[in-house]
Design a protein around this motif. Structure first.
Motif, PDB file in Angstrom:
ATOM      1  N   GLU A 149      -5.670   6.398   0.554  1.00 44.46           N
ATOM      2  CA  GLU A 149      -5.446   5.016   0.105  1.00 44.46           C
ATOM      3  C   GLU A 149      -5.723   4.039   1.244  1.00 44.46           C
ATOM      4  OE1 GLU A 149      -1.552   4.841  -1.682  1.00 44.46           O
ATOM      5  OE2 GLU A 149      -2.377   5.437  -3.613  1.00 44.46           O
ATOM      6  N   THR A 150      -5.289   4.417   2.475  1.00 46.57           N
ATOM      7  CA  THR A 150      -5.546   3.526   3.617  1.00 46.57           C
ATOM      8  C   THR A 150      -7.045   3.383   3.829  1.00 46.57           C
ATOM      9  OG1 THR A 150      -3.519   4.292   4.642  1.00 46.57           O
ATOM     10  CG2 THR A 150      -5.051   3.127   6.059  1.00 46.57           C
ATOM     11  N   ARG A 189      -1.723   9.107   1.694  1.00 45.95           N
ATOM     12  CA  ARG A 189      -1.683   7.882   2.499  1.00 45.95           C
ATOM     13  C   ARG A 189      -3.026   7.639   3.181  1.00 45.95           C
ATOM     14  NH1 ARG A 189       2.946   6.830   6.980  1.00 45.95           N
ATOM     15  NH2 ARG A 189       1.349   7.288   8.508  1.00 45.95           N
ATOM     16  N   ARG A 243      -1.939   7.549  -7.803  1.00 46.53           N
ATOM     17  CA  ARG A 243      -1.582   7.468  -6.382  1.00 46.53           C
ATOM     18  C   ARG A 243      -2.248   8.628  -5.657  1.00 46.53           C
ATOM     19  NH1 ARG A 243       2.642   4.347  -4.199  1.00 46.53           N
ATOM     20  NH2 ARG A 243       1.303   4.823  -2.427  1.00 46.53           N
ATOM     21  N   SER A 256      -4.283  14.005  -3.796  1.00 48.16           N
ATOM     22  CA  SER A 256      -3.781  13.287  -4.968  1.00 48.16           C
ATOM     23  C   SER A 256      -2.296  13.598  -5.176  1.00 48.16           C
ATOM     24  CB  SER A 256      -4.577  13.692  -6.201  1.00 48.16           C
ATOM     25  OG  SER A 256      -4.352  15.011  -6.500  1.00 48.16           O
ATOM     26  N   GLY A 258       1.177   1.251  -4.070  1.00 52.40           N
ATOM     27  CA  GLY A 258      -0.106   1.936  -4.250  1.00 52.40           C
ATOM     28  C   GLY A 258      -1.301   1.028  -4.065  1.00 52.40           C
ATOM     29  N   LEU A 259      -2.465   1.676  -4.101  1.00 45.64           N
ATOM     30  CA  LEU A 259      -3.725   1.026  -3.770  1.00 45.64           C
ATOM     31  C   LEU A 259      -4.042  -0.158  -4.694  1.00 45.64           C
ATOM     32  CD1 LEU A 259      -6.188   1.258  -1.965  1.00 45.64           C
ATOM     33  CD2 LEU A 259      -7.185   2.793  -3.647  1.00 45.64           C
ATOM     34  N   LEU A 317       0.841  -1.204   0.000  1.00 45.31           N
ATOM     35  CA  LEU A 317       0.000   0.000   0.000  1.00 45.31           C
ATOM     36  C   LEU A 317       0.870   1.246   0.000  1.00 45.31           C
ATOM     37  CD1 LEU A 317      -2.907   0.919   0.073  1.00 45.31           C
ATOM     38  CD2 LEU A 317      -2.850   0.812   2.547  1.00 45.31           C
TER      39      LEU A 317
END
Ligand SMILES: Nc1ncnc2c1ncn2[C@@H]1O[C@H](COP(=O)(O)OP(=O)(O)OP(=O)(O)O)[C@@H](O)[C@H]1O
Ligand SMILES: [Mg+2]
Length: 379
Positions: free
Chosen positions: A276-277, A273, A270, A375, A240-241, A236
């Protein structure tokens, strides 16, 4: 709490008379006007009544003044009524002289009835004023309680968000610790055992045991790796996601035997953090719920990204959420923390969560806005 300054309004809220000014001068004028109207009505009735019941039309005027204008204007109406009736309607007319004891008795009865009307109206006015003051105090208390409740809600939200953040940090820390300490030690042990296995190869029996142990250690290493990666997938942060989700979905499908279809563009960019988390945790929770509650043989995940937001959709074809449970989730937040946690995570990032469920399955849709701060350039 200070006692609220109540503006004493004796007329009911929204009444016709509220449109009139409430100043003392206006009330005096109104009381005079009431007396004049009563006089005109009595004057019109004079051909029929003559000197009979000279005060009759003045009682409503006095009642009106007492009810709307107060004690002093009502007394003024009474005095004007007395003078007007005495002068124009009691014989001898055009004189204030009392012709006999009957006229004196009638005058005293008039004064007594007027006094009772004024006293009753005044009592009523006072009771209304007290009620109004009490209501004002109650409203103030309710307002204060509402402010306190809002503050408590806000601090609860802050606490929840802080807890979620701490949970993420802790997972990250444990994952690192597992990898760096236990993981490294197991690698070293594995190397020792391998060396030992070479040395004692001639002792077939012992070598077999050592081989068993080696494979046990290998499985243990892989298990620890899986747990560590599930707690916080290193992909992650690094890749990346999209990569992290693909890795997670493959593992989930293999463990749960649920067929999962992941639809995400290869060039999915991407993001920050936190974003994405949050998306990863939402997908993780949805798949866990599908495995635990839905009885669905398959799941479908779709991630789309527009100029302004990201949309995550997780669908299953299971039994759906029972209406009673749905109601309980919406009202009390019971039973689990999974859905509540998803709501809170998304709310922190300005997004939202929709859950649609019926007998044919459940569809969870999360939306997250993309701001310039969330972003980043494609990896
Ligand atoms: N995909 C699904 N299909 C059927 N029921 C579901 C689904 N997702 C959630 N539910 C129902 O919604 C309830 C609340 O879910 P939630 O994730 O908040 O709690 P939980 O999974 O029971 O516990 P946890 O706190 O461990 O997540 C579940 O108990 C389950 O009954
Ligand atoms: Mg759950």
């Amino acid at each position: 709490m200070g006692r609220p300054k109540s503006k004493v309004m004796m007329v009911p809220q929204g009444s016709f008379f509220q449109r009139f000014p409430q100043t003392p001068a206006a009330k005096v004028l109104l009381s005079i006007l009431a007396a004049v109207i009563a006089f005109l009505v009595r004057w019109l009735l004079n051909p029929a009544l003559g000197s009979y019941v000279p005060y009759i039309t003045f009682f409503p005027a006095i009642a009106f003044s007492a009810w709307y204008c107060g004690v002093v204007p009502a007394l003024l109406t009474t005095v004007l009524a007395l003078l007007a009736a005495q002068y124009w309607f009691v014989s001898p007319v055009h004189s204030l002289r009392l012709a006999g004891p009957e006229q004196l008795a009638a005058l005293l009865v008039f004064l007594l009835v007027s006094g009772i009307i004024i006293a009753i109206s005044e009592l009523h006015r006072r009771r209304e004023r007290d009620l109004r003051v009490a209501r004002g105090e109650l409203e103030l208390q309710v307002e204060q309680r509402t402010v306190e409740l809002n503050a408590a809600n806000q601090s609860l939200r802050d606490l929840t968000s802080r807890l979620l953040q701490l949970q993420d940090d802790e997972r990250r820390r444990i994952a690192r610790e597992l990898h760096d300490s236990v993981g490294q030690m197991l690698v070293a042990l594995n190397m020792n055992l391998s060396a030992l296995g070479g040395d004692i190869e001639r002792l077939a029996k012992t070598a077999n045991t050592v081989k068993d142990s080696t494979s046990l250690v290998e499985s243990l290493t892989s298990e620890i790796r899986t747990i560590s990666h599930l707690l916080h997938p290193p992909l992650l942060d690094e890749a990346g996601l999209a990569s992290a989700l693909r890795w997670y979905v493959d593992g989930f499908a293999e463990r749960s035997k649920i067929k999962v279809d992941l639809d995400i563009a290869a060039d999915f960019g991407r993001f920050s953090r936190e974003l994405e988390t949050a998306i990863f945790r939402v997908v993780q929770e949805c798949l866990t719920n599908i495995h635990r509650h839905s009885d669905s043989p398959s799941a479908k995940i779709r991630l789309t990204c527009s100029a302004n937001d990201i949309r995550v959709e997780v669908k299953d074809r299971g039994i759906g959420i029972a209406p009673a449970k749905k109601m309980a989730m919406e009202t009390t937040g019971i039973p689990g923390v999974g859905v509540r946690g998803m709501h809170e995570r998304l709310r922190q990032l300005g997004g939202n969560l929709d859950i649609n469920s019926d007998g044919n399955g459940t569809c969870v849709v999360a939306r997250l806005p993309i701001s310039s701060s969330t972003s980043t350039a494609a990896a």
